[in-house]
Design a protein around this motif. Structure first.
Motif, PDB file in Angstrom:
ATOM      1  N   PHE A 116       0.796  -1.226   0.000  1.00 28.39           N
ATOM      2  CA  PHE A 116       0.000   0.000   0.000  1.00 28.39           C
ATOM      3  C   PHE A 116       0.834   1.285   0.000  1.00 28.39           C
ATOM      4  CE2 PHE A 116      -2.684  -3.262   1.881  1.00 28.39           C
ATOM      5  CZ  PHE A 116      -3.896  -3.064   1.239  1.00 28.39           C
ATOM      6  N   TYR A 117       2.015   1.239   0.618  1.00 27.60           N
ATOM      7  CA  TYR A 117       2.763   2.472   0.881  1.00 27.60           C
ATOM      8  C   TYR A 117       3.189   3.216  -0.377  1.00 27.60           C
ATOM      9  CZ  TYR A 117       3.341   1.916   5.941  1.00 27.60           C
ATOM     10  OH  TYR A 117       3.130   1.843   7.285  1.00 27.60           O
ATOM     11  N   GLY A 118       3.637   2.494  -1.414  1.00 24.64           N
ATOM     12  CA  GLY A 118       4.111   3.171  -2.617  1.00 24.64           C
ATOM     13  C   GLY A 118       3.023   4.015  -3.257  1.00 24.64           C
ATOM     14  N   ASN A 119       1.830   3.473  -3.341  1.00 22.99           N
ATOM     15  CA  ASN A 119       0.690   4.192  -3.904  1.00 22.99           C
ATOM     16  C   ASN A 119       0.383   5.447  -3.091  1.00 22.99           C
ATOM     17  OD1 ASN A 119      -1.536   4.781  -5.473  1.00 22.99           O
ATOM     18  ND2 ASN A 119      -2.843   3.213  -4.588  1.00 22.99           N
ATOM     19  N   VAL A 120       0.322   5.291  -1.769  1.00 17.91           N
ATOM     20  CA  VAL A 120       0.012   6.437  -0.894  1.00 17.91           C
ATOM     21  C   VAL A 120       1.094   7.509  -1.005  1.00 17.91           C
ATOM     22  CG1 VAL A 120      -0.320   7.159   1.493  1.00 17.91           C
ATOM     23  CG2 VAL A 120      -1.346   5.025   0.691  1.00 17.91           C
ATOM     24  N   LEU A 121       2.363   7.083  -0.991  1.00 14.11           N
ATOM     25  CA  LEU A 121       3.454   8.056  -1.116  1.00 14.11           C
ATOM     26  C   LEU A 121       3.357   8.802  -2.443  1.00 14.11           C
ATOM     27  CD1 LEU A 121       6.101   9.348  -0.183  1.00 14.11           C
ATOM     28  CD2 LEU A 121       7.318   7.411  -1.208  1.00 14.11           C
ATOM     29  N   GLY A 122       3.062   8.083  -3.525  1.00 11.29           N
ATOM     30  CA  GLY A 122       2.925   8.732  -4.830  1.00 11.29           C
ATOM     31  C   GLY A 122       1.847   9.796  -4.833  1.00 11.29           C
ATOM     32  N   ILE A 123       0.731   9.524  -4.148  1.00  7.31           N
ATOM     33  CA  ILE A 123      -0.347  10.512  -4.048  1.00  7.31           C
ATOM     34  C   ILE A 123       0.149  11.778  -3.361  1.00  7.31           C
ATOM     35  CG2 ILE A 123      -2.615  10.990  -3.030  1.00  7.31           C
ATOM     36  CD1 ILE A 123      -3.219   7.969  -3.347  1.00  7.31           C
ATOM     37  N   PHE A 124       0.907  11.606  -2.278  1.00  6.35           N
ATOM     38  CA  PHE A 124       1.440  12.767  -1.556  1.00  6.35           C
ATOM     39  C   PHE A 124       2.467  13.522  -2.394  1.00  6.35           C
ATOM     40  CE2 PHE A 124      -0.632  11.002   2.099  1.00  6.35           C
ATOM     41  CZ  PHE A 124      -0.808  12.072   2.967  1.00  6.35           C
ATOM     42  N   LEU A 125       3.323  12.807  -3.114  1.00  8.39           N
ATOM     43  CA  LEU A 125       4.320  13.478  -3.953  1.00  8.39           C
ATOM     44  C   LEU A 125       3.648  14.240  -5.095  1.00  8.39           C
ATOM     45  CD1 LEU A 125       7.223  10.857  -4.145  1.00  8.39           C
ATOM     46  CD2 LEU A 125       6.957  12.814  -2.609  1.00  8.39           C
ATOM     47  N   LEU A 126       2.568  13.680  -5.627  1.00  8.86           N
ATOM     48  CA  LEU A 126       1.783  14.415  -6.626  1.00  8.86           C
ATOM     49  C   LEU A 126       1.250  15.721  -6.030  1.00  8.86           C
ATOM     50  CD1 LEU A 126      -0.167  11.428  -8.232  1.00  8.86           C
ATOM     51  CD2 LEU A 126       1.247  13.050  -9.517  1.00  8.86           C
ATOM     52  N   ALA A 127       0.789  15.629  -4.798  1.00 10.52           N
ATOM     53  CA  ALA A 127       0.256  16.822  -4.134  1.00 10.52           C
ATOM     54  C   ALA A 127       1.339  17.872  -3.900  1.00 10.52           C
ATOM     55  CB  ALA A 127      -0.395  16.423  -2.811  1.00 10.52           C
ATOM     56  N   PHE A 128       2.541  17.415  -3.541  1.00  4.59           N
ATOM     57  CA  PHE A 128       3.625  18.340  -3.218  1.00  4.59           C
ATOM     58  C   PHE A 128       4.235  18.993  -4.461  1.00  4.59           C
ATOM     59  CE2 PHE A 128       4.610  15.671   0.777  1.00  4.59           C
ATOM     60  CZ  PHE A 128       3.735  16.431   1.529  1.00  4.59           C
ATOM     61  N   PHE A 129       4.514  18.177  -5.489  1.00  7.50           N
ATOM     62  CA  PHE A 129       5.414  18.616  -6.548  1.00  7.50           C
ATOM     63  C   PHE A 129       4.796  18.686  -7.949  1.00  7.50           C
ATOM     64  CE2 PHE A 129       8.174  16.348  -3.416  1.00  7.50           C
ATOM     65  CZ  PHE A 129       8.806  17.475  -2.903  1.00  7.50           C
ATOM     66  N   PHE A 130       3.607  18.098  -8.153  1.00  4.68           N
ATOM     67  CA  PHE A 130       3.016  18.073  -9.495  1.00  4.68           C
ATOM     68  C   PHE A 130       1.748  18.932  -9.491  1.00  4.68           C
ATOM     69  CE2 PHE A 130       5.727  14.458  -9.126  1.00  4.68           C
ATOM     70  CZ  PHE A 130       6.216  14.179 -10.398  1.00  4.68           C
ATOM     71  N   LYS A 131       1.949  20.219  -9.526  1.00  9.17           N
ATOM     72  CA  LYS A 131       0.847  21.156  -9.346  1.00  9.17           C
ATOM     73  C   LYS A 131      -0.185  21.103 -10.469  1.00  9.17           C
ATOM     74  CE  LYS A 131       2.484  22.850  -5.516  1.00  9.17           C
ATOM     75  NZ  LYS A 131       1.810  22.577  -4.230  1.00  9.17           N
ATOM     76  N   PHE A 132       0.217  20.624 -11.649  1.00  9.42           N
ATOM     77  CA  PHE A 132      -0.726  20.576 -12.761  1.00  9.42           C
ATOM     78  C   PHE A 132      -1.701  19.402 -12.648  1.00  9.42           C
ATOM     79  CE2 PHE A 132       2.465  17.585 -14.136  1.00  9.42           C
ATOM     80  CZ  PHE A 132       1.779  16.644 -14.897  1.00  9.42           C
ATOM     81  N   VAL A 133      -1.380  18.403 -11.817  1.00  8.80           N
ATOM     82  CA  VAL A 133      -2.245  17.235 -11.669  1.00  8.80           C
ATOM     83  C   VAL A 133      -3.362  17.545 -10.673  1.00  8.80           C
ATOM     84  CG1 VAL A 133      -2.373  14.803 -11.009  1.00  8.80           C
ATOM     85  CG2 VAL A 133      -0.355  15.667 -12.198  1.00  8.80           C
ATOM     86  N   LYS A 134      -4.583  17.197 -11.064  1.00 12.47           N
ATOM     87  CA  LYS A 134      -5.741  17.555 -10.245  1.00 12.47           C
ATOM     88  C   LYS A 134      -6.447  16.310  -9.715  1.00 12.47           C
ATOM     89  CE  LYS A 134      -6.106  21.890 -12.740  1.00 12.47           C
ATOM     90  NZ  LYS A 134      -6.952  22.792 -13.569  1.00 12.47           N
ATOM     91  N   ALA A 135      -7.548  16.526  -9.030  1.00 11.63           N
ATOM     92  CA  ALA A 135      -8.150  15.501  -8.170  1.00 11.63           C
ATOM     93  C   ALA A 135      -8.593  14.244  -8.911  1.00 11.63           C
ATOM     94  CB  ALA A 135      -9.331  16.102  -7.408  1.00 11.63           C
TER      95      ALA A 135
END
Length: 568
Positions: free
Chosen positions: A488-507
């Motif tokens: 589970f952790y890799g998926n959850v971490l990816g979601i957080f990294l998207l939130a932090f660093f990939f500003k163009f990606v939306k909900a």
């Protein structure tokens, strides 16, 4: 177990429970109950973070891991210091600025409520299972070795934790964990010293390391890219870093520990303290296991350290075959001892070769014994754990330590179980309360929210006991917990990294990508389990993170959306 051991064991555990309950009872508001009133100092945070990760599984399984496979497992933790630096620089300042109670609140602020809810549910699934295993791990082993009723042990461990966790919330967890870590460190140091004292007079610590090295137990670093090797420098630095980033940065059981800090500085110092101390601590615990291995080069070891497994095979049709293996091992023990004594005196290539050859024969005999145990279990239609890694250290404790110290070491194991389980119940309750319950019922009074948190703590505690009562042993318990997390952790971490660093990606893109990624990771895990592919579980953390970022980025690029990008 003598009377003195029972007194030490019961006294230590009850003192911790009573102290934690009295010291922290009576939280009147949510901030006090879920964030400890933001009063924790850096050393309390550091020790609490370590205690959360260092469950009973660490002190039962890690020495057995080293006994069988040597020091290479320490590479698993090489990514931890890197992860601590990233979390201190990125995660902590953001969480503090947003004044969140859980890590998942941030995701609603950045994306939307459904993304927050999905991520919280992923956490609840994997941490709910892990909480049951942290109870089950010491219970199953103590049950087998001491003859205690397994159901009773599951209930008593879970009940002791529930008492002070429900009563005092996060502050109770932090306060008790500080004392539990003192008990744990004291017990492990005493065990290490006693092992060295029980070696023959002519065997110094340096000689013990030489013996371990000649037996292949001191091979710490593996720079190979062979996926058949589960623990290498690369899996530790890459897979381990992603696992530790996810665990310490997005897992509420850890996030809640440092969110209780007085300031950003106290939180950061606490995690740096953990990062500096954790790898040496794991190295030391593995070294204890290696020293147990050296001890059994001079003292006869059983074919299998699990007494229940031995009883099953000796009371089956395979009894004579097993006794023949025992007899052969006894003869081999004499050869091994002679080869080691020659090695200590001469340290030449001939004696090293003899030690290696005897070690290979010894492992082959143990494997034959394990095969017979499995056959005996199948013949009797019962599940028997033939792999005895988790029983090595407890066997040594019960058969070789003096009165009183046996009780102390058992208190170490149960304290570790309680500390880790308490953190998990506390985190499960806070996530359920803040991320699910509050979203459904709307605003409630402080007293109502605290009451709900206590009820959810109790419910999750009962569920954890239930999981413990139906759990089954894996190859090695410490690996089982990390495998569950890695799914589970890799998926959850990816979601957080998207939130932090990939500003163009939306909900919407993130939400769909998370579902697809979780299905892919579970599929990869199952393909590995059925030996269709060869993919050590640590790499699931890296792959899950990369896949969700890639899919979300592609979906966002090709799909028009009306999502509004929330400010973070």
């Amino acid at each position: 177990m003598q009377t003195l051991d029972w007194i030490v064991l019961a006294g230590t555990l009850l003192a911790i429970v009573i102290y934690g309950t009295l010291k922290t009872r009576g939280s009147k508001n949510v901030e006090d109950y879920l964030k400890g009133g933001n009063t924790s100092k850096w050393w309390t945070i550091g020790l609490s973070v370590m205690a959360t990760q260092a469950s009973a599984i660490t002190f039962l399984s890690t020495p057995g891991q080293a006994f069988n496979d040597g020091m290479g497992f320490v590479q698993f933790y090489f990514g931890l210091p890197i992860a601590m630096v990233v979390i201190c620089m990125v995660f902590i300042p953001l969480y503090h600025r947003l004044k969140v109670y859980t890590a998942y609140e941030f995701l609603e602020n950045r994306f939307d409520r459904k993304t927050r809810t999905l991520t919280a549910i992923l956490f609840l699934i994997q941490r709910g299972l892990a909480a049951g295993i942290t109870i089950f791990a010491p219970a199953i082993i103590l049950s087998a070795v001491l003859g205690w009723n397994l159901l009773f042990l599951n209930i008593i461990i879970g009940f002791l934790v529930i008492i002070y966790t429900v009563s005092g919330g996060t502050k109770a967890v932090n306060v008790t964990q500080k004392h539990q870590m003192i008990v744990i460190f004291t017990g492990m140091i005493i065990a290490f010293i006693l092992i060295l004292n029980k070696l023959p007079d002519n065997i110094t610590f340096s000689s013990a390391l030489d013996i371990a090295g000649a037996s292949g137990k001191m091979e710490i670093l593996d720079f190979s890219f062979d996926l058949n090797n589960r623990y290498t420098i690369w899996s530790g630095l890459i897979g381990g870093t992603f696992l530790m980033l996810a665990y310490f940065g997005t897992d509420q059981s850890q996030v809640q520990r440092y969110l209780s800090g007085k300031s950003v500085r106290e939180m950061q110092l606490g995690l740096v303290f953990n990062g500096l101390l954790k790898v040496p601590m794991q190295f030391f615990i593995l070294l204890v296991g290696v020293m147990v291995f050296v001890f059994y080069q001079f003292n006869q070891a059983p074919v299998n350290f699990n007494p229940t497994a031995t009883d099953v095979v000796l009371n089956s049709e395979y009894s004579e075959a097993y006794k023949a293996i025992q007899k052969e091992q006894n003869a081999l023990f004499i050869q091994k001892k002679e080869a080691i004594e020659t090695f200590v005196q001469e340290k030449n290539s001939t004696s090293i070769t003899a030690i290696e050859a005897n070690e290979i024969k010894y492992r082959e005999l143990r494997e034959k014994g394990q095969e017979l145990i499995e056959k005996a279990g199948e013949a009797k239609s019962i599940k028997v754990e033939s792999n005895d890694k988790d029983y090595v250290f407890i066997h040594f404790i019960l058969n070789n330590l003096p009165k009183g110290l046996i009780g102390l070491l058992l208190a170490v194991i149960l304290s570790a179980a309680m500390s880790s389980t308490a953190s998990e119940l506390n985190a499960l309750a806070s996530t359920t309360t803040i991320d699910l319950y509050k979203q459904q019922v709307g605003e409630k009074t402080e007293a109502e929210m605290v009451k709900a948190s206590k009820w959810f703590t109790l419910i999750w505690g009962i569920m954890a006991i239930g999981v413990a009562c139906v759990a089954n042993l894996a190859e090695n318990l410490i690996q089982l917990v990390n495998i569950i997390g890695s799914i589970f952790y890799g998926n959850v971490l990816g979601i957080f990294l998207l939130a932090f660093f990939f500003k163009f990606v939306k909900a919407n893109a993130v939400f769909v990508a998370a579902f697809i990624t979780q299905a892919i990771v579970i599929t990869l895990f199952l393909l590995n389990e059925f030996e269709v592919i060869n993919l050590p579980f640590l790499w699931l953390n890296f792959l899950g993170c990369v896949i969700v970022i890639a899919i979300a980025s592609v979906l966002q690029s090709i799909t028009p959306t009306n999502d509004t990008l929330h400010s973070s």
